[in-house]
Design an enzyme around this catalytic site. Structure first.
Site, short mmCIF file in Angstrom:
data_model
loop_
_atom_site.label_atom_id
_atom_site.label_comp_id
_atom_site.label_asym_id
_atom_site.label_seq_id
_atom_site.Cartn_x
_atom_site.Cartn_y
_atom_site.Cartn_z
N HIS A 131 0.86 -1.19 0.00
CA HIS A 131 0.00 0.00 0.00
C HIS A 131 0.89 1.23 0.00
CE1 HIS A 131 1.15 -0.39 4.20
NE2 HIS A 131 0.97 0.93 4.26
N HIS A 169 5.61 6.28 -1.21
CA HIS A 169 6.35 5.05 -1.47
C HIS A 169 5.53 3.83 -1.08
CE1 HIS A 169 6.96 5.62 2.83
NE2 HIS A 169 7.15 4.31 2.90
#
Length: 177
Positions: free
Chosen positions: A37, A120
């Site tokens: 995620h 990220h």
């Protein structure tokens, strides 16, 4: 007491591409693919009343879908690497969505996020990986070609209090339209 955070889900085709980066780095604890995620806002351990307030606040966000571009493999932690990540381009729609969530959470009393937002996907946590091994890994695999996906919603995740890496549960989804 739930531990909550908001984020973007990673589409399964992109997750499988990122999973091909697994292996070949001693001291890495690889994140399960289904737990990939992109965190937007860590909220933390809160009581149920505050969790309901968080949900009601997030429902007010109105934004358009946008493209997220994964640009490169990198590590966080400098001389003492602590995570291997796939970094995303900090495009305006992504940064603005995160900033809006930050403002809204602070408005309802959630403490400010102390870390600068760096979009990220965490691929591995690094416990005992040497900086040289991480540099070697990135030099051979860091050529990750650009991948894109359309963010059509963001979600409210819950997590167990643990060392990280999941499992994460989608508690609510908020469409971008």
């Amino acid at each position: 007491m739930p531990r909550l955070f908001t984020g973007l889900e990673i589409p399964s085709d992109l997750a499988m591409d990122l999973a091909l980066c697994r292996g070949g780095l001693s001291g890495a604890r690889w994140i399960d693919v289904e737990n990939y995620h992109m965190t937007l806002r860590f909220i933390g351990d809160i009581d149920d009343s505050t969790a309901h307030e968080v949900h009601s606040t997030l429902e007010q966000i109105r934004r358009r879908p946008f493209t997220v571009t994964i640009e490169e493999l990198a590590s966080f932690g400098g001389g003492k690497p602590r995570a291997l990540v796939a970094k995303a381009k900090a495009a305006s729609p992504l940064v603005e969505l995160q900033a809006q969530q930050e403002r809204l959470m602070r408005r309802i009393g959630i403490p400010a996020e102390p870390r600068k937002f760096t979009p990220h996907v965490t691929l591995a946590r690094l416990r005992s990986a040497s900086p040289i091994a991480v540099a070697d890994y990135l030099s051979t695999r860091g050529f990750l070609f650009s991948r894109r996906f359309e963010a059509k919603r963001f979600v409210l995740f819950s997590a167990r209090a643990s060392t990280g890496g999941g499992p994460y549960v989608v508690e609510a989804a908020y469409p971008l339209n």
